[in-house]
Design an enzyme around this catalytic site. Structure first.
Site, PDB file in Angstrom:
ATOM      1  N   GLY A  89       0.828  -1.207   0.000  1.00 43.11           N
ATOM      2  CA  GLY A  89       0.000   0.000   0.000  1.00 43.11           C
ATOM      3  C   GLY A  89       0.858   1.251   0.000  1.00 43.11           C
TER       4      GLY A  89
ATOM      5  N   ILE B 175       1.617   3.773   2.494  1.00 42.97           N
ATOM      6  CA  ILE B 175       2.627   4.010   3.543  1.00 42.97           C
ATOM      7  C   ILE B 175       3.537   2.796   3.685  1.00 42.97           C
TER       8      ILE B 175
ATOM      9  N   THR C  98      -5.305  -6.158  -2.048  1.00 42.85           N
ATOM     10  CA  THR C  98      -6.655  -5.655  -2.306  1.00 42.85           C
ATOM     11  C   THR C  98      -6.530  -4.620  -3.420  1.00 42.85           C
TER      12      THR C  98
ATOM     13  N   THR D 221      -8.687   1.288   4.436  1.00 42.42           N
ATOM     14  CA  THR D 221      -8.266   2.609   4.917  1.00 42.42           C
ATOM     15  C   THR D 221      -9.119   3.792   4.463  1.00 42.42           C
TER      16      THR D 221
ATOM     17  N   THR E 203     -10.709  -6.870   8.522  1.00 41.62           N
ATOM     18  CA  THR E 203      -9.247  -6.670   8.482  1.00 41.62           C
ATOM     19  C   THR E 203      -8.745  -5.833   9.656  1.00 41.62           C
TER      20      THR E 203
ATOM     21  N   THR F   9      -4.506   5.463  13.956  1.00 41.22           N
ATOM     22  CA  THR F   9      -4.764   6.714  13.227  1.00 41.22           C
ATOM     23  C   THR F   9      -5.315   7.781  14.158  1.00 41.22           C
ATOM     24  N   ASP F  10      -5.152   9.043  13.774  1.00 38.21           N
ATOM     25  CA  ASP F  10      -5.734  10.134  14.578  1.00 38.21           C
ATOM     26  C   ASP F  10      -7.261  10.094  14.563  1.00 38.21           C
ATOM     27  N   GLU F  11      -7.830   9.371  13.586  1.00 34.52           N
ATOM     28  CA  GLU F  11      -9.302   9.339  13.498  1.00 34.52           C
ATOM     29  C   GLU F  11      -9.941   8.681  14.713  1.00 34.52           C
TER      30      GLU F  11
ATOM     31  N   TYR G 173     -14.772   3.321   9.571  1.00 32.29           N
ATOM     32  CA  TYR G 173     -13.323   3.099   9.465  1.00 32.29           C
ATOM     33  C   TYR G 173     -12.662   3.423  10.799  1.00 32.29           C
TER      34      TYR G 173
ATOM     35  N   ALA H 207     -13.906   3.595  13.745  1.00 35.36           N
ATOM     36  CA  ALA H 207     -14.306   2.681  14.821  1.00 35.36           C
ATOM     37  C   ALA H 207     -13.562   1.353  14.706  1.00 35.36           C
TER      38      ALA H 207
ATOM     39  N   LYS I 168     -10.620   0.912  13.361  1.00 37.78           N
ATOM     40  CA  LYS I 168      -9.219   1.148  13.735  1.00 37.78           C
ATOM     41  C   LYS I 168      -9.094   1.294  15.266  1.00 37.78           C
TER      42      LYS I 168
ATOM     43  N   ASN J 206      -1.553  11.446   5.855  1.00 37.84           N
ATOM     44  CA  ASN J 206      -0.302  11.353   5.085  1.00 37.84           C
ATOM     45  C   ASN J 206      -0.502  11.825   3.658  1.00 37.84           C
TER      46      ASN J 206
ATOM     47  N   ASN K  70      -9.454  21.962   3.569  1.00 35.45           N
ATOM     48  CA  ASN K  70      -9.406  21.248   2.283  1.00 35.45           C
ATOM     49  C   ASN K  70      -9.368  22.210   1.097  1.00 35.45           C
TER      50      ASN K  70
HETATM   51  P1  NAD Z   1      -3.501   1.657   1.733  1.00 31.96           P
HETATM   52  O1  NAD Z   1      -4.970   1.500   1.581  1.00 31.96           O
HETATM   53  O2  NAD Z   1      -2.746   2.416   0.708  1.00 31.96           O
HETATM   54  O3  NAD Z   1      -2.807   0.218   1.855  1.00 31.96           O
HETATM   55  C1  NAD Z   1      -3.338  -0.810   2.650  1.00 31.96           C
HETATM   56  C2  NAD Z   1      -2.574  -2.079   2.299  1.00 31.96           C
HETATM   57  O4  NAD Z   1      -3.054  -3.148   3.143  1.00 31.96           O
HETATM   58  C3  NAD Z   1      -2.772  -2.542   0.845  1.00 31.96           C
HETATM   59  O5  NAD Z   1      -1.535  -2.912   0.289  1.00 31.96           O
HETATM   60  C4  NAD Z   1      -3.709  -3.743   0.979  1.00 31.96           C
HETATM   61  O6  NAD Z   1      -3.553  -4.689  -0.054  1.00 31.96           O
HETATM   62  C5  NAD Z   1      -3.292  -4.295   2.338  1.00 31.96           C
HETATM   63  N1  NAD Z   1      -4.341  -5.094   2.970  1.00 31.96           N
HETATM   64  C6  NAD Z   1      -5.640  -4.738   3.159  1.00 31.96           C
HETATM   65  N2  NAD Z   1      -6.306  -5.733   3.764  1.00 31.96           N
HETATM   66  C7  NAD Z   1      -5.413  -6.722   3.985  1.00 31.96           C
HETATM   67  C8  NAD Z   1      -5.490  -8.007   4.596  1.00 31.96           C
HETATM   68  N3  NAD Z   1      -6.647  -8.472   5.095  1.00 31.96           N
HETATM   69  N4  NAD Z   1      -4.384  -8.772   4.662  1.00 31.96           N
HETATM   70  C9  NAD Z   1      -3.207  -8.317   4.152  1.00 31.96           C
HETATM   71  N5  NAD Z   1      -3.074  -7.120   3.542  1.00 31.96           N
HETATM   72  C10 NAD Z   1      -4.160  -6.330   3.474  1.00 31.96           C
HETATM   73  O7  NAD Z   1      -3.294   2.273   3.181  1.00 31.96           O
HETATM   74  P2  NAD Z   1      -2.264   3.371   3.734  1.00 31.96           P
HETATM   75  O8  NAD Z   1      -2.827   4.710   3.495  1.00 31.96           O
HETATM   76  O9  NAD Z   1      -0.910   3.024   3.288  1.00 31.96           O
HETATM   77  O10 NAD Z   1      -2.405   3.095   5.309  1.00 31.96           O
HETATM   78  C11 NAD Z   1      -1.569   2.143   5.959  1.00 31.96           C
HETATM   79  C12 NAD Z   1      -1.912   2.110   7.438  1.00 31.96           C
HETATM   80  O11 NAD Z   1      -1.723   3.409   8.004  1.00 31.96           O
HETATM   81  C13 NAD Z   1      -3.354   1.727   7.738  1.00 31.96           C
HETATM   82  O12 NAD Z   1      -3.364   0.915   8.892  1.00 31.96           O
HETATM   83  C14 NAD Z   1      -4.048   3.055   8.015  1.00 31.96           C
HETATM   84  O13 NAD Z   1      -5.148   2.879   8.861  1.00 31.96           O
HETATM   85  C15 NAD Z   1      -2.914   3.817   8.673  1.00 31.96           C
HETATM   86  N6  NAD Z   1      -2.972   5.274   8.553  1.00 31.96           N
HETATM   87  C16 NAD Z   1      -3.066   5.856   7.325  1.00 31.96           C
HETATM   88  C17 NAD Z   1      -3.034   7.256   7.218  1.00 31.96           C
HETATM   89  C18 NAD Z   1      -3.133   7.945   5.889  1.00 31.96           C
HETATM   90  O14 NAD Z   1      -3.247   9.172   5.843  1.00 31.96           O
HETATM   91  N7  NAD Z   1      -3.079   7.244   4.754  1.00 31.96           N
HETATM   92  C19 NAD Z   1      -2.926   8.037   8.389  1.00 31.96           C
HETATM   93  C20 NAD Z   1      -2.840   7.401   9.626  1.00 31.96           C
HETATM   94  C21 NAD Z   1      -2.850   6.021   9.698  1.00 31.96           C
HETATM   95  O1  DAU Z   2      -6.473  11.226   9.515  1.00 35.16           O
HETATM   96  C1  DAU Z   2      -5.862  10.020   9.143  1.00 35.16           C
HETATM   97  C2  DAU Z   2      -6.699   9.360   8.073  1.00 35.16           C
HETATM   98  O2  DAU Z   2      -6.525  10.145   6.894  1.00 35.16           O
HETATM   99  C3  DAU Z   2      -6.308   7.922   7.803  1.00 35.16           C
HETATM  100  O3  DAU Z   2      -6.507   7.166   8.955  1.00 35.16           O
HETATM  101  C4  DAU Z   2      -7.128   7.372   6.643  1.00 35.16           C
HETATM  102  O4  DAU Z   2      -6.714   6.063   6.316  1.00 35.16           O
HETATM  103  C5  DAU Z   2      -6.939   8.265   5.429  1.00 35.16           C
HETATM  104  O5  DAU Z   2      -7.776   7.835   4.386  1.00 35.16           O
HETATM  105  C6  DAU Z   2      -7.250   9.708   5.774  1.00 35.16           C
HETATM  106  O6  DAU Z   2      -8.659   9.892   6.017  1.00 35.16           O
HETATM  107  P1  DAU Z   2      -9.437  11.195   5.493  1.00 35.16           P
HETATM  108  O7  DAU Z   2     -10.869  10.888   5.393  1.00 35.16           O
HETATM  109  O8  DAU Z   2      -9.043  12.389   6.278  1.00 35.16           O
HETATM  110  O9  DAU Z   2      -8.745  11.316   4.021  1.00 35.16           O
HETATM  111  P2  DAU Z   2      -9.368  11.655   2.606  1.00 35.16           P
HETATM  112  O10 DAU Z   2      -8.212  11.846   1.669  1.00 35.16           O
HETATM  113  O11 DAU Z   2     -10.424  10.707   2.210  1.00 35.16           O
HETATM  114  O12 DAU Z   2     -10.064  13.069   2.860  1.00 35.16           O
HETATM  115  C7  DAU Z   2      -9.327  14.198   3.306  1.00 35.16           C
HETATM  116  C8  DAU Z   2     -10.309  15.364   3.442  1.00 35.16           C
HETATM  117  O13 DAU Z   2     -10.729  15.736   2.121  1.00 35.16           O
HETATM  118  C9  DAU Z   2     -11.566  15.032   4.207  1.00 35.16           C
HETATM  119  O14 DAU Z   2     -11.969  16.165   4.964  1.00 35.16           O
HETATM  120  C10 DAU Z   2     -12.593  14.744   3.141  1.00 35.16           C
HETATM  121  C11 DAU Z   2     -12.151  15.636   1.992  1.00 35.16           C
HETATM  122  N1  DAU Z   2     -12.459  15.106   0.639  1.00 35.16           N
HETATM  123  C12 DAU Z   2     -11.982  13.871   0.310  1.00 35.16           C
HETATM  124  C13 DAU Z   2     -12.262  13.317  -0.925  1.00 35.16           C
HETATM  125  C14 DAU Z   2     -11.755  11.924  -1.269  1.00 35.16           C
HETATM  126  C15 DAU Z   2     -13.167  15.865  -0.268  1.00 35.16           C
HETATM  127  O15 DAU Z   2     -13.566  17.012   0.003  1.00 35.16           O
HETATM  128  N2  DAU Z   2     -13.461  15.315  -1.499  1.00 35.16           N
HETATM  129  C16 DAU Z   2     -13.045  14.064  -1.854  1.00 35.16           C
HETATM  130  O16 DAU Z   2     -13.355  13.617  -2.975  1.00 35.16           O
END
Ligand code: NAD
Ligand code: DAU
Length: 338
Positions: free
Chosen positions: A12, A14, A38, A85, A100, A125-127, A149, A151, A153, A179, A248
Site C-alpha cells: 500500500g 505508507i 486488495t 483505509t 481486516t 490513526t488520529d481518526e 473506518y 471505529a 481502527k 499522510n 481542504n
Molecule cells: P492503503 O490503503 O494504501 O494500503 C493498505 C494495504 O493493506 C494494501 O496494500 C492492501 O492490499 C493491504 N491489505 C488490506 N487488507 C489486507 C489483509 N486483510 N491482509 C493483508 N493485507 C491487506 O493504506 P495506507 O494509506 O498506506 O495506510 C496504511 C496504514 O496506516 C493503515 O493501517 C491506516 O489505517 C494507517 N494510517 C493511514 C493514514 C493515511 O493518511 N493514509 C494516516 C494514519 C494512519
Molecule cells: O487522519 C488520518 C486518516 O486520513 C487515515 O486514517 C485514513 O486512512 C486516510 O484515508 C485519511 O482519512 P481522510 O478521510 O481524512 O482522508 P481523505 O483523503 O479521504 O479526505 C481528506 C479530506 O478531504 C476530508 O476532509 C474529506 C475531503 N475530501 C476527500 C475526498 C476523497 C473531499 O472534500 N473530497 C473528496 O473527494
C-alpha cells in the site's frame, strides 16, 4: 544476527514507502511483506526492490492464522500497516473494515504472542479520537471514533493495547495524521484532485471545503514508525503529526496553483456523512524523544504534485482500466457530480 521484520500491507501507500526506507537505511535487516493485494495493494509500488535478496513478498490475508504463522517465522518484530483505509468506502459498507482492521489485528496479535515477537507496532490513526473544535488531542485523550473506518481502527488499537496489558505482548501503537506523498492510491484527497485536475476533470470538494486535516509527509511518518519500532516503550501510544493544519479548500487551491489549472474545476458537492470537522494532534511525546518532521509542507506538497505529474504510468491504469476503481468512482461521485 540479522534482524528480520514482518511488514503487513507493504504494497500500500505508507507500507511501500516504509519497506523501501527500511531496506535503504538498515542494511543488515530483512523484510517480509505480507499483503493481500486488495484494490489498494499494488506490486508495482515496490518493483524497485522486488529482487533485493533481503526482501520477500508473501501474498496473503492477515485474517488467516496459517498464513500469518508462515510469514512470521523467523521474524523478531512486526509492523501492521495492513488495513482497509478509505473512510468513504467504509460508509458504503463496513464489513471488510471490521474483518481486516479488527479481526486481522487479533490474528496477528495471537501469532505474535505464540512466537514471542520482541516488538509489535500497530499502526493506528488520529481518526480514533474523533473531531476537535479547538486545541489538540494528546495520547491521554478519550477515544471517540465517529465513522466505521475510525471505529474499526479504534478496535484494533485497543485490542493491541489489551494484548500488552494482559499477555505482555510487546506492543507499541502509533496514531498518525493525514499522510501525503508518492504512491498514494488516487481515491484520497490529494492524489484524486491532482489526477483529476491534470485531465481537466472536476474536483469534488465535500461540503463547504473548510474541514481541517493535519498533513504529514509519508517519509516523516515512516521515519517516526522506524523510530518507534527501535526506541518506543512497550504499551505506549505515540501521536505522529506534521503540524500542518489546512482546510481542504487551501489544499485544493495549492494543487491548482502548482498545476496552473483554473479554480473553475472545483465543484462543491454533497458532504460526506458524519464528516469530522477538524483533526488535530499534539505530537509532543514523540518529539521529546527525538523525532521531528523534516519535510516542509509547501515543498512536500509541490514535490508530491509533481510526482503524480511525472508518474502518469502509475495512476492512469488504475483510473482508466481498473474496473473496481471505476465502479467505486461512479458510486461515490456519480450522483454528486451529476
Ligand atoms: P492503503 O490503503 O494504501 O494500503 C493498505 C494495504 O493493506 C494494501 O496494500 C492492501 O492490499 C493491504 N491489505 C488490506 N487488507 C489486507 C489483509 N486483510 N491482509 C493483508 N493485507 C491487506 O493504506 P495506507 O494509506 O498506506 O495506510 C496504511 C496504514 O496506516 C493503515 O493501517 C491506516 O489505517 C494507517 N494510517 C493511514 C493514514 C493515511 O493518511 N493514509 C494516516 C494514519 C494512519
Ligand atoms: O487522519 C488520518 C486518516 O486520513 C487515515 O486514517 C485514513 O486512512 C486516510 O484515508 C485519511 O482519512 P481522510 O478521510 O481524512 O482522508 P481523505 O483523503 O479521504 O479526505 C481528506 C479530506 O478531504 C476530508 O476532509 C474529506 C475531503 N475530501 C476527500 C475526498 C476523497 C473531499 O472534500 N473530497 C473528496 O473527494
Amino acid at each position: 544476527m540479522t534482524t528480520r521484520i514482518l511488514v503487513t500491507g507493504g504494497c500500500g501507500f505508507i507500507g511501500s514507502n516504509f519497506v523501501r526506507m527500511v531496506l535503504a537505511e538498515r542494511p543488515d535487516w530483512e523484510v517480509v511483506n505480507l499483503d493481500k493485494l486488495t484494490y489498494a495493494g499494488r506490486l508495482e509500488n515496490l518493483a524497485d526492490v522486488a529482487r533485493d535478496p533481503r526482501y520477500r513478498f508473501v501474498r496473503g490475508d492477515i485474517c488467516s492464522p496459517e498464513t500469518v504463522r508462515d510469514a512470521m517465522t523467523g521474524c523478531t518484530a512486526a509492523v501492521n500497516f495492513a488495513a482497509e483505509t478509505h473512510v468513504d468506502r467504509s460508509l458504503l459498507g463496513a464489513a471488510h473494515f471490521i474483518e481486516t482492521d479488527m479481526k486481522g489485528v487479533l490474528v496477528l496479535l495471537e501469532e505474535a504472542r505464540r512466537v514471542g515477537l520482541q516488538r509489535f507496532v500497530q499502526i493506528s490513526t488520529d481518526e480514533v479520537y474523533g473531531s476537535i473544535a479547538q486545541g489538540s488531542f494528546t495520547e491521554e485523550s478519550v477515544l471517540n471514533p465517529r465513522n466505521p473506518y475510525a471505529a474499526s481502527k479504534a478496535g484494533g488499537d485497543r485490542l493491541a493495547f489489551a494484548y500488552w496489558a494482559t499477555y505482555k505482548v510487546p506492543v507499541v501503537i502509533t496514531r498518525a495524521s493525514n499522510n501525503y506523498g508518492p504512491f498514494q492510491y488516487p481515491e484520497k484527497l490529494i492524489p484524486l484532485f491532482v489526477t483529476n485536475a491534470l485531465r481537466d476533470e472536476s474536483l469534488p470538494l465535500y461540503g463547504d471545503g473548510r474541514n481541517v486535516r493535519d498533513w504529514l509527509h509519508v517519509a516523516d511518518h515512516c521515519r517516526a514508525v522506524l523510530f518507534v519500532l527501535e526506541h518506543g516503550a512497550e504499551g505506549e501510544v505515540y501521536n505522529i503529526a506534521g503540524g500542518n493544519e489546512r482546510e481542504n479548500i487551501e489544499i485544493t487551491n495549492e494543487v491548482l496553483r502548482v498545476l496552473g489549472k483554473p479554480a473553475s474545476l472545483i465543484r462543491k458537492v454533497e458532504d460526506r456523512v458524519g464528516h469530522d470537522r477538524r483533526y488535530s494532534l499534539d505530537a509532543g511525546k514523540l518529539r521529546r524523544l527525538g523525532w521531528e518532521p523534516r519535510v516542509s509542507f509547501e515543498r512536500g506538497l509541490e514535490e508530491t504534485v509533481r510526482w503524480y505529474v511525472e508518474h502518469e504510468a502509475w495512476w492512469r491504469p488504475i483510473k482508466d482500466h481498473d474496473g473496481e476503481f471505476r465502479r467505486y468512482y461512479q458510486e461515490q461521485y456519480g450522483a454528486r457530480l451529476g
